[in-house]
Scaffold this motif. Structure first.
Motif, PDB file in Angstrom:
ATOM      1  N   SER A  26     -26.350  51.241  39.950  1.00 38.33           N
ATOM      2  CA  SER A  26     -27.417  50.354  40.378  1.00 38.33           C
ATOM      3  C   SER A  26     -27.958  50.746  41.746  1.00 38.33           C
ATOM      4  N   LEU A  27     -29.177  50.271  42.046  1.00 36.87           N
ATOM      5  CA  LEU A  27     -29.724  50.439  43.394  1.00 36.87           C
ATOM      6  C   LEU A  27     -29.259  49.344  44.347  1.00 36.87           C
ATOM      7  N   TRP A  28     -28.657  48.282  43.813  1.00 37.25           N
ATOM      8  CA  TRP A  28     -28.194  47.209  44.698  1.00 37.25           C
ATOM      9  C   TRP A  28     -27.014  47.671  45.540  1.00 37.25           C
ATOM     10  N   ARG A  29     -26.020  48.348  44.874  1.00 37.15           N
ATOM     11  CA  ARG A  29     -24.842  48.861  45.569  1.00 37.15           C
ATOM     12  C   ARG A  29     -24.366  50.113  44.861  1.00 37.15           C
ATOM     13  N   ASP A  30     -23.765  51.043  45.613  1.00 33.66           N
ATOM     14  CA  ASP A  30     -23.315  52.303  45.031  1.00 33.66           C
ATOM     15  C   ASP A  30     -22.196  52.114  44.014  1.00 33.66           C
ATOM     16  N   ASP A  31     -21.381  51.072  44.175  1.00 30.73           N
ATOM     17  CA  ASP A  31     -20.254  50.877  43.266  1.00 30.73           C
ATOM     18  C   ASP A  31     -20.575  49.888  42.150  1.00 30.73           C
ATOM     19  N   GLN A  32     -21.850  49.526  41.991  1.00 30.42           N
ATOM     20  CA  GLN A  32     -22.249  48.528  41.006  1.00 30.42           C
ATOM     21  C   GLN A  32     -23.078  49.161  39.902  1.00 30.42           C
ATOM     22  N   MET A  33     -22.830  48.744  38.666  1.00 31.52           N
ATOM     23  CA  MET A  33     -23.557  49.220  37.508  1.00 31.52           C
ATOM     24  C   MET A  33     -24.788  48.342  37.282  1.00 31.52           C
ATOM     25  N   HIS A  34     -25.891  48.927  36.834  1.00 32.23           N
ATOM     26  CA  HIS A  34     -27.076  48.111  36.589  1.00 32.23           C
ATOM     27  C   HIS A  34     -27.026  47.446  35.220  1.00 32.23           C
ATOM     28  N   GLY A  35     -27.879  46.435  35.068  1.00 32.72           N
ATOM     29  CA  GLY A  35     -27.874  45.627  33.851  1.00 32.72           C
ATOM     30  C   GLY A  35     -28.344  46.358  32.617  1.00 32.72           C
ATOM     31  N   VAL A  36     -29.148  47.407  32.783  1.00 32.24           N
ATOM     32  CA  VAL A  36     -29.604  48.173  31.625  1.00 32.24           C
ATOM     33  C   VAL A  36     -28.403  48.759  30.886  1.00 32.24           C
ATOM     34  N   ALA A  37     -27.470  49.351  31.628  1.00 29.69           N
ATOM     35  CA  ALA A  37     -26.289  49.954  31.024  1.00 29.69           C
ATOM     36  C   ALA A  37     -25.385  48.894  30.394  1.00 29.69           C
ATOM     37  N   VAL A  38     -25.160  47.804  31.107  1.00 26.35           N
ATOM     38  CA  VAL A  38     -24.293  46.737  30.592  1.00 26.35           C
ATOM     39  C   VAL A  38     -24.882  46.141  29.318  1.00 26.35           C
ATOM     40  N   SER A  39     -26.178  45.841  29.344  1.00 26.02           N
ATOM     41  CA  SER A  39     -26.823  45.252  28.178  1.00 26.02           C
ATOM     42  C   SER A  39     -26.806  46.207  26.994  1.00 26.02           C
ATOM     43  N   GLY A  40     -27.018  47.477  27.253  1.00 27.62           N
ATOM     44  CA  GLY A  40     -26.978  48.448  26.174  1.00 27.62           C
ATOM     45  C   GLY A  40     -25.614  48.534  25.513  1.00 27.62           C
ATOM     46  N   LEU A  41     -24.550  48.455  26.311  1.00 27.41           N
ATOM     47  CA  LEU A  41     -23.192  48.514  25.764  1.00 27.41           C
ATOM     48  C   LEU A  41     -22.895  47.270  24.926  1.00 27.41           C
ATOM     49  N   LEU A  42     -23.357  46.103  25.368  1.00 28.71           N
ATOM     50  CA  LEU A  42     -23.190  44.877  24.584  1.00 28.71           C
ATOM     51  C   LEU A  42     -23.934  44.984  23.256  1.00 28.71           C
ATOM     52  N   ALA A  43     -25.168  45.475  23.298  1.00 33.00           N
ATOM     53  CA  ALA A  43     -25.955  45.617  22.075  1.00 33.00           C
ATOM     54  C   ALA A  43     -25.291  46.575  21.089  1.00 33.00           C
ATOM     55  N   ARG A  44     -24.714  47.653  21.617  1.00 32.62           N
ATOM     56  CA  ARG A  44     -24.017  48.607  20.758  1.00 32.62           C
ATOM     57  C   ARG A  44     -22.857  47.933  20.038  1.00 32.62           C
ATOM     58  N   ALA A  45     -22.085  47.109  20.758  1.00 29.45           N
ATOM     59  CA  ALA A  45     -20.954  46.411  20.150  1.00 29.45           C
ATOM     60  C   ALA A  45     -21.420  45.426  19.081  1.00 29.45           C
ATOM     61  N   LEU A  46     -22.500  44.704  19.365  1.00 30.50           N
ATOM     62  CA  LEU A  46     -23.035  43.739  18.396  1.00 30.50           C
ATOM     63  C   LEU A  46     -23.528  44.437  17.141  1.00 30.50           C
ATOM     64  N   GLU A  47     -24.279  45.508  17.317  1.00 28.43           N
ATOM     65  CA  GLU A  47     -24.827  46.238  16.176  1.00 28.43           C
ATOM     66  C   GLU A  47     -23.713  46.837  15.332  1.00 28.43           C
ATOM     67  N   HIS A  48     -22.659  47.320  15.994  1.00 25.38           N
ATOM     68  CA  HIS A  48     -21.519  47.881  15.265  1.00 25.38           C
ATOM     69  C   HIS A  48     -20.848  46.809  14.415  1.00 25.38           C
ATOM     70  N   ALA A  49     -20.681  45.609  14.962  1.00 25.49           N
ATOM     71  CA  ALA A  49     -20.034  44.524  14.214  1.00 25.49           C
ATOM     72  C   ALA A  49     -20.855  44.128  12.997  1.00 25.49           C
ATOM     73  N   VAL A  50     -22.177  44.106  13.125  1.00 26.18           N
ATOM     74  CA  VAL A  50     -23.046  43.792  11.987  1.00 26.18           C
ATOM     75  C   VAL A  50     -22.917  44.877  10.925  1.00 26.18           C
ATOM     76  N   GLY A  51     -22.850  46.136  11.359  1.00 23.53           N
ATOM     77  CA  GLY A  51     -22.699  47.232  10.411  1.00 23.53           C
ATOM     78  C   GLY A  51     -21.379  47.190   9.668  1.00 23.53           C
TER      79      GLY A  51
END
Length: 280
Positions: A26-51
């Motif tokens: 993230s641009l907020w802090r060097d040790d922080q992950m941005h929401g795009v990555a977090v949201s994408g990982l959640l979506a991947r898990a959801l889509e996998h469960a549906v599959g």
């Protein structure tokens, strides 16, 4: 394969889970992950469960994320489970964890498509958003820096768009996991975090940090190239609500909303033309 190509994803899968790559910072802090990555990982898990449930007949229609702890740049795990399943819907929950602690959660509803109803229903008037001119963009399939339009015309120069105009963006989604193809749902779920950019970016930079993402879709995106255009922004006492139209090359497919907190002590100032790694 060169190093830059090898690293072009938010995460690399390992035996322990998913290790964030430099693009996830993230641009907020060097040790922080941005929401795009977090949201994408959640979506991947959801889509996998549906599959896994064999419900490929359904399309994602509602997606909500709570970003209640800063996700750090450390090994991360994600999982999803079905809460309710019926003939026309599947309702799921998902979580992202780090060191045994939940840092984000999501809920999603996948629905069965059918024919449109015949009755007339009011819809917002006015011009709908469209992508930048094709002759200004890289070839479809090529990844590129996000494009923005505001009080200034479409460009990938961030410094041009630090103004109080109506913002919109056009992006090609970054793969969630290295070596995997990004799906249209993963693309729209991750890019939806950029709703904070198009609704909270003003004349002094991005002065709010979003605590959630709400995404509502009437259909699956036509590709992993997607846009967001600010539809509204209201704020009071340091709390802001921003809404954006979500669109692809075919047309508008839904809306995205973020609730944000004023974060003026860590304003992301893009006036110098800094290019974000993915989002704030």
């Amino acid at each position: 394969m060169n190093e830059n190509t090898f690293q072009f994803a938010w995460f690399q899968q390992s035996a322990a889970g998913f290790d964030p790559l430099p693009l996830a910072q993230s641009l907020w802090r060097d040790d922080q992950m941005h929401g795009v990555a977090v949201s994408g990982l959640l979506a991947r898990a959801l889509e996998h469960a549906v599959g896994v449930a064999g419900r490929t007949d359904l399309v994602p229609a509602r997606y909500h994320v709570d970003l209640f702890r800063p996700a750090r740049m450390i090994t991360t795990t994600a999982s999803a489970r079905i809460v309710r399943e019926g003939p026309r819907l599947v309702l799921l929950d998902a979580t992202v964890e780090q060191e045994g602690e939940v840092v984000a959660r999501a809920g999603a509803t996948f629905l069965a498509p059918s024919g449109n109803a015949a009755g007339e229903v009011w819809a917002a008037p006015g011009e709908r958003p469209t992508p930048p001119p094709a002759d200004q963009l890289p070839t479809p399939g090529e990844h590129h820096v996000p494009w923005f339009a505001s009080a200034a015309p479409w460009s990938d120069n961030f410094g041009d768009h630090q103004n109080g105009g109506r913002h919109q963006t056009w992006q090609t989604a970054v793969p969630i996991v290295l070596g995997e193809e990004c799906t249209p749902f993963q693309a729209v779920a991750s890019i939806a975090d950029a709703t904070s950019m198009v609704t909270n970016w003003g004349s002094r930079g991005v002065e709010h940090i979003n605590t959630d993402i709400d995404l509502a879709l009437c259909r699956r995106p036509d590709s992993v190239r997607l846009g967001l255009r600010a539809a509204d922004h209201v704020a009071s006492d340091g709390i802001a609500v921003g809404t954006a139209e979500v669109f692809d090359a075919t047309g508008v497919i839904g809306t995205a909303t973020v609730t944000s907190l004023a974060n003026t002590r860590r304003t992301v100032d893009l006036s110098g033309g800094v290019e974000p790694r993915g989002a704030v």
